[in-house]
Design an enzyme around this catalytic site. Structure first.
Site, mmCIF file in Angstrom:
data_model
loop_
_atom_site.group_PDB
_atom_site.id
_atom_site.type_symbol
_atom_site.label_atom_id
_atom_site.label_comp_id
_atom_site.label_asym_id
_atom_site.label_seq_id
_atom_site.Cartn_x
_atom_site.Cartn_y
_atom_site.Cartn_z
ATOM 1 N N VAL A 1 3.804 1.298 2.612
ATOM 2 C CA VAL A 1 3.643 0.272 3.814
ATOM 3 C C VAL A 1 4.106 -1.150 3.055
ATOM 4 O O VAL A 1 3.720 -1.383 1.789
ATOM 5 C CB VAL A 1 1.969 -0.050 3.983
ATOM 6 C CG1 VAL A 1 1.960 -1.114 5.062
ATOM 7 C CG2 VAL A 1 1.500 1.240 4.337
ATOM 8 N N ASP B 1 -9.521 10.915 15.185
ATOM 9 C CA ASP B 1 -9.404 10.809 14.048
ATOM 10 C C ASP B 1 -10.233 9.467 13.417
ATOM 11 O O ASP B 1 -9.630 8.821 12.558
ATOM 12 C CB ASP B 1 -7.978 10.807 13.402
ATOM 13 C CG ASP B 1 -7.814 11.170 11.561
ATOM 14 O OD1 ASP B 1 -9.150 11.757 11.354
ATOM 15 O OD2 ASP B 1 -7.058 10.912 11.239
ATOM 16 N N GLY C 1 -0.292 9.340 0.962
ATOM 17 C CA GLY C 1 0.224 10.487 1.354
ATOM 18 C C GLY C 1 1.306 10.338 2.640
ATOM 19 O O GLY C 1 2.433 11.103 2.583
ATOM 20 N N GLY D 1 0.788 -1.154 0.126
ATOM 21 C CA GLY D 1 -0.013 -0.059 -0.076
ATOM 22 C C GLY D 1 0.904 1.300 -0.016
ATOM 23 O O GLY D 1 2.049 1.206 0.231
#
Length: 954
Positions: free
Chosen positions: A644, A754, A640, A637
């Site tokens: 990963v 978040d 921004g 993956g």
């Protein structure tokens, strides 16, 4: 005979002295008994003569204690029933001592000479004693900002000398007491000028007999209660009224026409009720400065003519009041006008603001109307015009127009030095406006009725500062100057808050008498404040009295000896420090490769190394080896944040390594926060941290590997996972359980800050795991219940109250979770094609229809496998979570309980560890390659405007 007469006189004098001594000793014994359980009593309370030995905070008349002024003394304890023994007491002020707890004793009613009772901003609880009605001489009663509960005792109606009655900001409930069955009610308080009963839980209606033409009231504040029924027309009889706050209740019916009789009224707050009928006619009420009728269900009408003819009006608030038609240009040309808020109506046509640029007007907010054009007489107009979500802003390239952008506001103010340069001060001291270093007495000023809306207008605060200094000095208080800062309008109370600092004169620090007298003068309303800030109240901070003063009696010899000894000691310490530094440098060099935290400690901006519980440190070389030098073949993956990588540790454990790109690395503080939080929380619905790398300029986090991507992937169709209603309920339950753990079981509690669908990961059985703690905050101050912090989060999920106040609470996570629940139902992003999911649901939601009339926005896949049993309850719960005010939202524990009830309704067992209908999904076997759960497609910070999210209670 003369000798007998002299003896008689001596006997009378002896008896008089004996009685005086007995009375004096009784007061001393009473004070001793009263304060036995108190901590932090003034150190001057020594000896047995409170009147003759300068006991700070004690004032006497004829050797009897008549006044106790102990505000802001950091007292801890309870108010003993022995207070009744001070029979001559006329003033008691124990305000701003949060450590004072327990109830007010019934025996306080025996203080028959008491005139002033101030217990503001303490922690008293329980019921207000009925015996308080026995204080017949009382003219000032302030019990606000405590934790009192129960009903207002009807005996308060016996206080026929009362002028100031303040019971606001407590937890009082029940009806407003009115005379009946021989008991007096509040309508008998004919001398009272202030009824301050706001921010409680009062219920029932306002009795018509509460108001009469014989009353002297100037302020009636009943805001933010649970009052209902209609506003009585008898209010028009109280011609002395200057401010009325009935906002934030459940009043219905029409506004009585008699309200126009209140020709002295300056501030009228009727917003956030259920008022209907015609807009009230305020013609002729020429002293009105602030009018707020917003969020009621008035009949459709054009803007009334009185709105253009009130020359002293600063603020007109008519949001969501069914206004329609053209806006008259005359509305904007009034000389005192600062703000016009007409959001959420059906106003149309061309907006013409005329010559508004030449007066004090700062804001014209017409968001969410149908304005089609804007006539700009002056291209450089200073007024902030807001036409977002009007037809004019749907035109091509409209987003570049200033009036089509979400508004930003700033109310920054801080007192500036008086033609001098601020001094560098020692620790704890602050440079005053007159540039003198000292320890100020601090606190917060609150204005309960805001007569203006331009919070950035410095002239208001300068006038207030001058009033404060003049008032303090007229009271012979040792005050040099004051400063004001951080003006802030609290959306939950609608109070204006200001930080106040009071600086001492002739010394760098106040003594206890100075602080208690200043606090008393402020709280007892002895200050001649400007009308635009009235009525006010104050919450003082605890003051640090213990200064390290040098002894003035020290001899010069002692001083010289002390200096010589100090120099010798200093030289020895310097020598030892040099030796230690040399050895430490060698030790650091030797252990740099052995101690994983050396690199952290050597970074000057990193602070102390993280305190870990279970997570391990990985070197950069280790992670290079596990990922084949970060090979693209191991990339699972990117976003921004960076990339990963999937890796297998020597133990066989699969992990995901999130490597920050250079341009997106967190500050070491945020990176450390995420490491520490993840290492200390352990729950099946939270992503586990295996370790981290902070080495050679790299920031990497090593997580447990979660194979099935993010919830956002599944809802958006990026993955091959199709989620039926049962699976969505399980995901909601799991995520809610993870958040509940953070809020209630972590010590101290943690606010995630978040919550969003891209931060909810799905394991091999589609169990939800909450991820990404980079923005999380510890709630270490449980007394305040919030953390004041810079606004960060993701647009669409951000709590509007947190955005407005910068006060972060657990309820901020609840709001974000409510948006996530709506996302589960609709499979839509929170903001999609300019449409906000909360508002979209509000617009179509009809609780009287099947599935709440949400067919048009429900994700079609929900119905494909099983009927969505309980969906209505699920949506209702989500809408409770996204209510505008945090106090109206449920806790996450309540959310979990309700979701589990919905699961049972849908035929699921909420206590089951896994859903037996859910098959394990092998992503690789399907040949799919998901965007990895650790990606960051959105940015963290958001400081833009936020759409209104007001939801009526279900």
């Amino acid at each position: 005979m003369e000798q007998v007469f002299q003896a008689f006189l001596l006997l009378l004098l002896y008896q008089s002295l004996l009685v005086s001594a007995q009375s004096f000793y009784r007061d001393f014994s009473s004070l001793q008994s009263l304060t036995e359980s108190w901590q932090n009593k003034p150190p001057s309370w020594v000896g047995s003569d409170p009147c003759g030995r300068g006991w700070e905070g004690i004032e006497c008349t004829n050797s009897r204690v008549t006044s106790i002024l102990l505000a802001s003394m950091n007292l801890v304890g309870k108010l003993s029933s022995d207070i009744q023994l001070l029979s001559e007491l006329d003033t008691l002020d124990l305000s701003y001592n949060k450590g004072l707890t327990g109830t007010i004793p019934q025996e306080i009613g025996n203080l028959r000479k008491l005139k002033t009772l101030l217990l503001v901003g303490c922690s008293f609880s329980g019921s207000i004693p009925a015996s308080i009605g026995s204080l017949q001489q009382l003219d000032f009663l302030a019990l606000n900002y405590n934790q009192f509960s129960g009903n207002i005792p009807p005996t308060v109606g016996n206080l026929t000398n009362i002028i100031w009655l303040d019971l606001s900001d407590n937890q009082l409930e029940g009806p407003i007491p009115i005379s009946k069955a021989g008991v007096l009610g509040l309508e008998k308080l004919l001398t009272a000028k202030h009824f301050h009963l706001g921010n409680n839980r009062l219920s029932g209606g306002i009795p018509a007999q509460l108001f009469s033409s014989n009353m002297s009231l100037i302020h009636v504040l009943l805001n933010n209660n649970q009052l209902n029924g209609s506003i009585p027309n008898t209010i028009g009889r109280v011609n002395s009224l200057q401010a009325v706050r009935f906002d934030g209740n459940q009043f219905s019916g029409s506004v009585p026409s008699t309200i126009s009789n209140l020709r002295n009224l300056g501030d009228l707050y009727l917003s956030n009720n259920k008022l209907n009928g015609s807009l009230p006619d305020l013609t002729g009420m020429n002293l009105l400065a602030y009018v707020d009728l917003s969020n009621n269900t008035f009949d459709s009408s054009v803007i009334p003519s009185w709105a253009s003819n009130l020359s002293l009006m600063t603020t007109l608030m008519l949001e969501n009041t069914n206004l329609q038609g053209q806006i008259p240009v005359s509305l904007f040309n009034q000389p005192s006008l600062e703000s016009v808020v007409l959001k959420g109506n059906q106003l149309n046509g061309t907006l013409d603001i005329g010559n508004a640029n030449s007066n004090r007007l700062q804001l014209i907010d017409l968001e969410n109307n149908t304005i089609t054009d804007f006539t700009q007489k002056n291209m450089n107009y200073k007024v902030s015009v807001v036409l977002v979500r009007n037809r004019i802003c749907l035109e091509a390239e409209a987003s570049t127009k200033r009036y089509c952008q979400e508004p930003t506001s700033s109310s920054l103010y801080s007192t500036q030095p008086n033609n001098c340069s601020p001094l560098p001060c020692s620790s704890g001291q602050i440079s005053s406006p007159n540039c003198q270093c000292s320890y100020p007495y601090t606190g917060t000023l609150f204005s309960r009725v805001i007569s203006f809306s331009d919070l950035g207008n410095a002239s208001y605060y300068k006038e207030l500062e001058q009033s404060l200094v003049t008032a303090f000095q007229s009271q012979n208080l040792p005050v040099d100057s004051v400063s004001l800062s951080n003006p802030f309008r609290n959306p939950s109370t609608d109070y204006l808050q200001l930080s106040l600092k009071v600086f001492p004169s002739s010394s760098d620090r106040f003594n206890r008498t100075g602080v208690s007298n200043i606090a008393f003068v402020i709280s007892s309303q002895l200050l001649n404040f400007p009308n635009f800030f009235l009525p006010y109240f104050f919450i003082g901070d605890v003051y640090g009295f213990d200064a390290a003063y040098g002894s003035k009696k020290s001899s010069h010899t002692g001083l010289i000896v002390g200096v010589v000894v100090a120099v010798v000691i200093l030289l020895v310490l310097v020598l030892l420090a040099v030796i230690y530094a040399v050895r430490q440098r060698k030790r650091v060099k030797r252990s740099a490769e052995l101690n994983p935290f050396v690199n952290w400690e050597l970074n000057k901006n990193s602070g102390k190394a993280p305190q870990l519980k279970g997570a391990r440190w990985f070197s950069l070389e280790d992670l290079k080896k596990y990922t084949n030098n970060f090979s693209e073949d191991n990339t699972v993956g990117s976003g921004g944040y960076g990339k990963v990588y999937r890796a297998v540790l020597p133990t066989g454990e699969q992990v995901a390594i999130k490597r920050a790109a250079k341009e997106s690395m967190q500050g070491s503080g945020e990176f450390k926060t995420e490491i520490e939080l993840l290492s200390r929380v352990h729950h099946k619905n939270l992503v586990s941290l295996a370790g981290f790398c902070f080495d050679k300029g790299e920031q990497m986090l090593v997580y447990e590997y979660i194979p099935n991507g993010t919830l956002m992937d599944s809802l958006s169709g990026k993955s091959e996972i199709k989620m039926d209603w049962m699976r969505r309920l399980k995901v909601a339950q799991g995520a809610a359980r993870g958040l509940t753990y953070l809020h209630e079981l972590a010590d101290p509690p943690i606010i995630h800050r978040d919550i969003k669908s891209s931060n909810i990961l799905l394991d091999e059985r589609l169990n939800a795991k909450v991820a990404d703690f980079g923005l999380s905050k510890l709630l270490v101050d449980t007394e305040r219940g919030h953390v004041t912090t810079q606004v960060k989060g993701t647009m669409g999920y951000l709590d509007p109250e947190y955005y407005m106040t910068q006060q972060l609470t657990e309820k901020s996570d609840v709001y974000s979770f409510g948006v996530l629940m709506l996302e589960l139902v609709t499979a839509r992003r929170p903001i999609e094609k300019g449409k906000y999911i909360v508002r979209e649901v509000q617009n179509v939601m009809d609780t009287s229809k099947e599935l709440f009339n949400l067919h048009s926005i429900i994700d079609p896949f929900i119905n494909k496998v099983t009927p969505p049993h309980g969906l209505e309850k699920f949506v209702a719960l989500a809408m409770r979570c996204v209510r505008e005010y945090a106090a109206q939202r449920p806790s996450m524990a309540e959310v979990v309980k309700e979701i589990e009830n919905i699961m049972e309704l849908a035929g699921l067992n909420p206590t089951s560890e896994s859903d037996p209908t859910t098959e394990e999904i092998d992503v690789e076997a399907r040949g799919g390659k998901l965007r990895h759960p650790y990606d960051h497609q959105e940015g963290f910070s958001y400081s833009g405007p936020f759409p209104s999210t007001k939801v009526e209670p279900q």
